[in-house]
Structure formats: structure tokens, C-alpha cells
Design an enzyme around this catalytic site. Structure first.
Site, short mmCIF file in Angstrom:
data_model
loop_
_atom_site.label_atom_id
_atom_site.label_comp_id
_atom_site.label_asym_id
_atom_site.label_seq_id
_atom_site.Cartn_x
_atom_site.Cartn_y
_atom_site.Cartn_z
N GLY A 139 0.79 -1.23 0.00
CA GLY A 139 0.00 0.00 0.00
C GLY A 139 0.82 1.27 0.00
N LYS A 194 4.34 -2.83 9.97
CA LYS A 194 3.35 -1.77 10.20
C LYS A 194 2.10 -2.30 10.90
CE LYS A 194 0.65 -2.90 6.41
NZ LYS A 194 -0.77 -2.94 6.12
N ARG A 258 -7.83 -3.42 10.68
CA ARG A 258 -8.20 -4.49 11.60
C ARG A 258 -7.16 -4.65 12.72
NH1 ARG A 258 -7.83 -9.00 6.96
NH2 ARG A 258 -8.68 -7.20 5.87
#
Length: 331
Positions: A139, A194, A258
Site C-alpha cells: 500500500g 506496520k 483491523r
């Protein structure tokens, strides 16, 4: 292999669904493997995944849907794995078709627990796949925003730049922009780390820390990530690029994260088991925390945030006490 290869998506979750949506904008057909036959039959009839990103409507004429992983892999030149890292080995055990002539892209943000390797290293070591045929899709990009067609960015890392560009071209659209990288190892470790930092951000929020501390935590997290990745794979990279810092920020702050949600529940007093039972999706950072902590016994990078998350999740330490001590180590 032509510049318009055949693609297969392995996985039935939200990120697999998002990738299938991206590909269907550019190619006439994809193979899509899901374990759940009921989900497949629902998709064929209702044109959407019943369990994840159900707002996304598919042209089912473009989907070769199968519950046989071998059928999907045999069909494709490029195989994209988008299943939780904890389940990867079990799925790969079903393979009778060789992967050696395939281009493998990982859209998995975690460590393979059985080998403590990132996914690219796992395929290289266990399946003899050349790094020229291994890539990473990372991402900052949440599946939920892909479903909404909000402008999003992907980094496509691969040892072979041409293959990275082919993958990028076939994921591009008016709402998806892609760029390439040669840092396969660094981007994949960043995607794993991350998630741990997002759990830390969630724990902090659950404990009642505010935005000021969250900003400090993320600032320290990117520096910690830089130290860790440098120990693992030293090369010239800009840790402030979107594949590293950008992905960290969106995972640490987003309501769609999440891992942050999981951490928030832990901070509010849930046990690990009860938090996992309440969530419908896997928090990759839970497994990543153990792997990163154990790997760092060898690398010996200074990682107070990873250590704190590990002690809470795996040693049963009190989150409030651990974070009180962590605040003294951050600057």
C-alpha cells in the site's frame, strides 16, 4: 510469456476481493480460488462476495471461480496470493501443480509462522522460485476504499522491473495508481511491521492516550522500522516513501485497520482470545509480533514498540503498565 498474461487470485477475503476487482477492470478473465464453495455459488448467482466487500459487483463472465487451488494456479502465468500468512502453508500443501514457471506476487502482509520468513523468502527457499519471479503488492491501500473507488496508491516491488510494470499496468485504473520498486525484502518487511505498530496504536487508543501521543508513537515507529529493515536487508531506500511510511500511517490511523481495531480491544481490556473471537477478520500483526520479536534476537535492532506489543500479546503483561514504561523510551 506475453505482456498480457493470465492472472489468478488466491484467497476469498477482502484484499483478494479488492485485487480481483482491480484486475477485472483490465483483463478479460481471471481465475479466482476460494476455499468456500458456498461463497463461490453465491458469487455466481448474486455477483458479489457474500462475506467481504459485498458492495462490489462483478461481471461473472470474467471470473473462473474454483475451490481447487491447482486449477487456478495451472490457469495462470501470474499468481497473486492474498490469504492470511497464518494459513499460507496449509493452502500450499494442497498444490500438485508446480510453481516454478509462475510469477508469484504476494499481497500478504505478514510472516509465515512455520518458517518465520516473509512470503517472498518462503517461496524462494521452499519452492525454488527465483527472485526475478517474486513480487510484492503493498500500500498504502485499504480494500474498503478500493471497493468505494477512492483514489489509492500501490507499490509493486519485484526483482524484474518489467514484471513489476506488467502487474502495475493490470492493476491501474482511474482510482488506482501504481509505482514500482526493486526493494522486495524491505517493502515486505515494512508491510509486516506496520501491522505491529498499528496494534500499538490501537492499544494506546484503547488505554485513553490522545492524538498527541499517537503522533509521537508513529514517529518513533517509522524510525524503529528503519532500524529493523536495515538490519535485515541493507540497501539504499527512502523510508519516507509511501510503501513504508505511507502504509504505516494508514494502518495506524484508519478506521478500516483491523490491526488497530484488535489493539484497541486489547487496550480496553479484552483478552487476546476474546478479541480474536469477536473480530471476523485476521489481525496479521498478532502473528507478526511474535515473528519480529524472535527474529530480532538475531538482528538486535532497538525495538521498544515491538517488544511492548509482544509482551502484552504473548507474555500476558498488563497493557497499561507496559505502555507507561514505553512512554519513557520514546522521544
Amino acid at each position: 510469456m506475453s505482456d498480457t498474461p493470465k492472472f489468478a487470485v488466491i484467497g476469498g477475503g477482502s484484499w483478494a476481493t479488492a485485487i480481483a476487482k482491480m484486475l477485472c477492470s483490465n483483463v478479460p478473465e481471471i481465475a479466482w480460488y476460494m476455499r468456500n464453495n458456498e461463497a463461490i455459488e453465491h458469487l455466481k448467482l448474486q455477483k458479489h462476495n457474500p462475506n467481504y466487500l459485498s458492495s462490489v459487483e462483478f461481471d461473472t463472465n470474467k471470473l473462473l471461480l474454483t475451490s481447487d487451488i491447482n486449477e487456478a494456479v495451472a490457469y495462470a502465468d501470474y499468481v497473486i496470493f492474498a490469504i492470511p500468512s497464518a494459513f499460507l502453508s496449509k493452502e500450499l500443501e494442497k498444490l500438485t501443480v508446480s510453481l516454478e514457471d509462475k510469477v508469484i506476487f504476494s499481497a500478504i502482509k505478514g510472516i509465515v509462522p512455520e518458517t518465520s520468513l516473509i512470503v517472498g523468502e518462503h517461496f524462494h527457499d521452499k519452492y525454488n522460485i527465483s527472485y526475478d519471479n517474486i513480487g510484492v503488492i503493498t500500500g498504502p491501500c485499504h480494500a474498503e476504499e478500493v471497493a468505494l473507488e477512492r483514489l489509492s496508491y500501490l507499490t509493486i516491488a519485484c526483482g524484474n522491473e518489467k514484471k513489476a510494470k506488467i502487474m502495475g499496468k493490470n492493476l491501474n485504473s482511474h482510482y488506482i495508481k501504481t509505482k514500482t520498486s526493486d526493494d522486495i525484502v524491505g517493502t515486505e518487511y515494512a508491510a509486516m511491521l506496520k501491522n505491529i505498530y498499528a496494534i500499538a496504536a490501537g492499544i494506546a487508543h484503547g488505554l485513553g492516550y490522545g492524538d498527541n501521543f499517537q503522533a509521537l508513537l508513529m514517529s518513533n515507529a517509522i524510525r524503529e522500522m528503519k532500524k529493523f529493515i536495515r538490519k535485515v536487508h541493507k540497501m539504499k531506500r527512502n523510508i519516507n516513501n509511501s510503501a513504508y511510511l505511507g502504509d504505516l500511517l494508514v494502518t495506524g490511523y484508519s478506521v478500516f485497520s483491523r490491526n488497530r481495531m484488535f489493539g484497541n480491544m486489547i487496550g480496553k481490556g479484552y483478552t487476546v482470545k476474546s478479541a480474536m473471537m469477536e473480530m471476523s477478520m485476521v489481525a496479521e500483526g498478532y502473528y507478526a509480533a511474535k515473528s519480529a520479536y524472535n527474529l530480532n534476537k538475531e538482528f538486535k535492532a532497538k525495538t521498544p514498540i515491538i517488544d511492548a506489543v509482544y509482551s502484552i500479546l504473548y507474555e500476558g503483561r498488563d497493557a497499561k503498565t507496559v505502555f507507561s514504561k514505553l512512554t519513557e523510551k520514546l522521544d
